[in-house]
Design a protein around this motif. Structure first.
Motif, PDB file in Angstrom:
ATOM      1  N   GLN A 123       0.824  -1.210   0.000  1.00  0.00           N
ATOM      2  CA  GLN A 123       0.000   0.000   0.000  1.00  0.00           C
ATOM      3  C   GLN A 123       0.856   1.258   0.000  1.00  0.00           C
ATOM      4  O   GLN A 123       0.512   2.253  -0.648  1.00  0.00           O
ATOM      5  CB  GLN A 123      -0.946  -0.031   1.209  1.00  0.00           C
ATOM      6  CG  GLN A 123      -2.011  -1.124   1.087  1.00  0.00           C
ATOM      7  CD  GLN A 123      -2.789  -1.363   2.365  1.00  0.00           C
ATOM      8  OE1 GLN A 123      -2.311  -1.063   3.465  1.00  0.00           O
ATOM      9  NE2 GLN A 123      -3.996  -1.895   2.241  1.00  0.00           N
ATOM     10  N   THR A 124       2.005   1.221   0.685  1.00  0.00           N
ATOM     11  CA  THR A 124       2.900   2.393   0.656  1.00  0.00           C
ATOM     12  C   THR A 124       3.533   2.559  -0.722  1.00  0.00           C
ATOM     13  O   THR A 124       3.767   3.688  -1.164  1.00  0.00           O
ATOM     14  CB  THR A 124       4.007   2.294   1.730  1.00  0.00           C
ATOM     15  OG1 THR A 124       4.878   1.202   1.431  1.00  0.00           O
ATOM     16  CG2 THR A 124       3.425   2.128   3.117  1.00  0.00           C
ATOM     17  N   VAL A 125       3.816   1.451  -1.402  1.00  0.00           N
ATOM     18  CA  VAL A 125       4.360   1.521  -2.765  1.00  0.00           C
ATOM     19  C   VAL A 125       3.336   2.149  -3.701  1.00  0.00           C
ATOM     20  O   VAL A 125       3.662   3.027  -4.504  1.00  0.00           O
ATOM     21  CB  VAL A 125       4.784   0.123  -3.260  1.00  0.00           C
ATOM     22  CG1 VAL A 125       5.142   0.162  -4.749  1.00  0.00           C
ATOM     23  CG2 VAL A 125       5.964  -0.396  -2.458  1.00  0.00           C
ATOM     24  N   HIS A 126       2.092   1.709  -3.596  1.00  0.00           N
ATOM     25  CA  HIS A 126       1.038   2.291  -4.432  1.00  0.00           C
ATOM     26  C   HIS A 126       0.909   3.793  -4.165  1.00  0.00           C
ATOM     27  O   HIS A 126       0.810   4.600  -5.103  1.00  0.00           O
ATOM     28  CB  HIS A 126      -0.293   1.592  -4.166  1.00  0.00           C
ATOM     29  CG  HIS A 126      -0.350   0.191  -4.683  1.00  0.00           C
ATOM     30  ND1 HIS A 126      -1.283  -0.725  -4.261  1.00  0.00           N
ATOM     31  CD2 HIS A 126       0.434  -0.466  -5.592  1.00  0.00           C
ATOM     32  CE1 HIS A 126      -1.101  -1.873  -4.887  1.00  0.00           C
ATOM     33  NE2 HIS A 126      -0.056  -1.744  -5.697  1.00  0.00           N
ATOM     34  N   ALA A 127       0.932   4.160  -2.895  1.00  0.00           N
ATOM     35  CA  ALA A 127       0.794   5.576  -2.543  1.00  0.00           C
ATOM     36  C   ALA A 127       1.985   6.390  -3.050  1.00  0.00           C
ATOM     37  O   ALA A 127       1.821   7.500  -3.565  1.00  0.00           O
ATOM     38  CB  ALA A 127       0.664   5.727  -1.025  1.00  0.00           C
ATOM     39  N   ALA A 128       3.201   5.841  -2.920  1.00  0.00           N
ATOM     40  CA  ALA A 128       4.403   6.563  -3.343  1.00  0.00           C
ATOM     41  C   ALA A 128       4.432   6.808  -4.844  1.00  0.00           C
ATOM     42  O   ALA A 128       5.067   7.744  -5.323  1.00  0.00           O
ATOM     43  CB  ALA A 128       5.648   5.778  -2.929  1.00  0.00           C
ATOM     44  N   ASN A 129       3.707   5.959  -5.597  1.00  0.00           N
ATOM     45  CA  ASN A 129       3.686   6.083  -7.045  1.00  0.00           C
ATOM     46  C   ASN A 129       2.381   6.666  -7.581  1.00  0.00           C
ATOM     47  O   ASN A 129       2.153   6.655  -8.794  1.00  0.00           O
ATOM     48  CB  ASN A 129       3.949   4.714  -7.676  1.00  0.00           C
ATOM     49  CG  ASN A 129       5.389   4.261  -7.494  1.00  0.00           C
ATOM     50  OD1 ASN A 129       6.270   4.657  -8.233  1.00  0.00           O
ATOM     51  ND2 ASN A 129       5.629   3.451  -6.466  1.00  0.00           N
ATOM     52  N   GLY A 130       1.549   7.163  -6.670  1.00  0.00           N
ATOM     53  CA  GLY A 130       0.310   7.805  -7.092  1.00  0.00           C
ATOM     54  C   GLY A 130      -0.696   6.861  -7.710  1.00  0.00           C
ATOM     55  O   GLY A 130      -1.525   7.272  -8.533  1.00  0.00           O
ATOM     56  N   VAL A 131      -0.661   5.582  -7.318  1.00  0.00           N
ATOM     57  CA  VAL A 131      -1.588   4.595  -7.863  1.00  0.00           C
ATOM     58  C   VAL A 131      -2.897   4.643  -7.077  1.00  0.00           C
ATOM     59  O   VAL A 131      -2.914   4.387  -5.872  1.00  0.00           O
ATOM     60  CB  VAL A 131      -0.983   3.174  -7.798  1.00  0.00           C
ATOM     61  CG1 VAL A 131      -2.010   2.137  -8.230  1.00  0.00           C
ATOM     62  CG2 VAL A 131       0.263   3.099  -8.662  1.00  0.00           C
ATOM     63  N   GLY A 132      -3.975   4.955  -7.771  1.00  0.00           N
ATOM     64  CA  GLY A 132      -5.269   5.041  -7.097  1.00  0.00           C
ATOM     65  C   GLY A 132      -6.282   4.021  -7.557  1.00  0.00           C
ATOM     66  O   GLY A 132      -7.420   3.993  -7.055  1.00  0.00           O
ATOM     67  N   ASN A 133      -5.900   3.176  -8.513  1.00  0.00           N
ATOM     68  CA  ASN A 133      -6.840   2.188  -9.050  1.00  0.00           C
ATOM     69  C   ASN A 133      -6.404   0.756  -8.754  1.00  0.00           C
ATOM     70  O   ASN A 133      -6.680  -0.166  -9.518  1.00  0.00           O
ATOM     71  CB  ASN A 133      -7.017   2.379 -10.559  1.00  0.00           C
ATOM     72  CG  ASN A 133      -5.707   2.275 -11.319  1.00  0.00           C
ATOM     73  OD1 ASN A 133      -4.627   2.279 -10.722  1.00  0.00           O
ATOM     74  ND2 ASN A 133      -5.781   2.185 -12.634  1.00  0.00           N
ATOM     75  N   ALA A 134      -5.689   0.574  -7.631  1.00  0.00           N
ATOM     76  CA  ALA A 134      -5.222  -0.751  -7.222  1.00  0.00           C
ATOM     77  C   ALA A 134      -5.867  -1.153  -5.901  1.00  0.00           C
ATOM     78  O   ALA A 134      -6.014  -0.331  -4.988  1.00  0.00           O
ATOM     79  CB  ALA A 134      -3.704  -0.761  -7.081  1.00  0.00           C
ATOM     80  N   GLU A 135      -6.232  -2.412  -5.807  1.00  0.00           N
ATOM     81  CA  GLU A 135      -6.789  -2.966  -4.572  1.00  0.00           C
ATOM     82  C   GLU A 135      -5.984  -4.202  -4.209  1.00  0.00           C
ATOM     83  O   GLU A 135      -5.747  -5.075  -5.055  1.00  0.00           O
ATOM     84  CB  GLU A 135      -8.258  -3.346  -4.775  1.00  0.00           C
ATOM     85  CG  GLU A 135      -8.912  -3.957  -3.558  1.00  0.00           C
ATOM     86  CD  GLU A 135     -10.369  -4.331  -3.795  1.00  0.00           C
ATOM     87  OE1 GLU A 135     -10.899  -5.160  -3.027  1.00  0.00           O
ATOM     88  OE2 GLU A 135     -10.971  -3.814  -4.750  1.00  0.00           O
ATOM     89  N   VAL A 136      -5.532  -4.285  -2.968  1.00  0.00           N
ATOM     90  CA  VAL A 136      -4.754  -5.437  -2.527  1.00  0.00           C
ATOM     91  C   VAL A 136      -5.481  -6.126  -1.381  1.00  0.00           C
ATOM     92  O   VAL A 136      -5.959  -5.473  -0.450  1.00  0.00           O
ATOM     93  CB  VAL A 136      -3.317  -5.031  -2.116  1.00  0.00           C
ATOM     94  CG1 VAL A 136      -3.309  -3.992  -1.012  1.00  0.00           C
ATOM     95  CG2 VAL A 136      -2.506  -6.256  -1.707  1.00  0.00           C
TER      96      VAL A 136
END
Length: 214
Positions: A78-91
């Motif tokens: 989740q921190t990786v997604h946030a650091a890269n501005g990913v808003g359309n991923a669900e884990v």
């Protein structure tokens, strides 16, 4: 792509491969060849969040849905997604199987070495319960058209039981050292029966790619 520092995850070989753009190089090439704008991607085995971040940042996909058994990796992904501005991923902290339930997941000091199997020589390793979700129910809910899978040998049992009919493409890291030629044949047959053909341009070594549209 950016990967925040973490003393138990981003270390040693992983750090070096990320720094030199060699981490998951074969899977990366396959994904960039087959994933398209508007795709809905399902990922089995999310690892450090690399592939989900890759497809979400390099292609204008609709969404990516990742399933990871290791509960200790979920906050980092989740921190990786946030650091890269990913808003359309669900884990989701779960694995897929033929029926709902729970399974033991064995946690090790080296988090990326944790697994569903007890290793040779281990005695009562620490374990945590992980949810098993019905694979075809999840497929119906998400409706993915691209599958990315790296589940350390479990692919030989899981893939033949999945409804693959809605897929346009799939990328798998196979593990012939564990599943043998019989397991490899089961995987290829499952995809062929679902109308997907082996795609040689996206395949390298143990990473194999299938698609309906060449």
């Amino acid at each position: 792509m950016r990967f925040p520092k973490h003393p138990d995850i981003i270390q040693g070989r992983v750090r070096k491969l990320l720094r030199t753009n060699q981490y998951e190089a074969k899977e990366t090439e396959a994904a960039l060849r087959v994933v398209r704008e508007g795709d809905v991607v399902m990922e089995l085995g999310a690892g450090i969040g690399y592939m989900s971040t890759l497809v979400a940042t390099k292609r204008k996909i609709a969404s990516v849905h990742s399933f990871e058994a290791n509960p200790h990796l979920i906050p980092y992904i989740q921190t990786v997604h946030a650091a890269n501005g990913v808003g359309n991923a669900e884990v989701t902290n779960a694995i897929l199987g033929p029926r709902k339930g729970t399974v033991d997941f064995y946690v090790r000091d080296a988090l990326l070495g944790s697994s569903l199997q007890v290793l040779e020589g281990e005695v009562d390793p620490p374990a945590t319960k992980v949810d098993v979700l019905n694979m075809n129910t999840v497929m119906k809910d998400i409706k993915p058209n691209v599958l990315i899978c790296d589940i350390e040998g479990a692919e030989a049992d899981l893939i033949p039981q999945m409804d693959l009919s809605g897929l346009r493409a799939a990328i798998l890291e196979t593990h012939p050292q564990w599943i043998g030629p019989e397991g490899i044949n089961k995987i290829f047959k499952a995809f062929m029966d679902a109308g997907l053909a082996y795609y040689h341009r996206g395949s390298q070594g143990k990473v194999v790619c299938f698609r309906t549209d060449w």
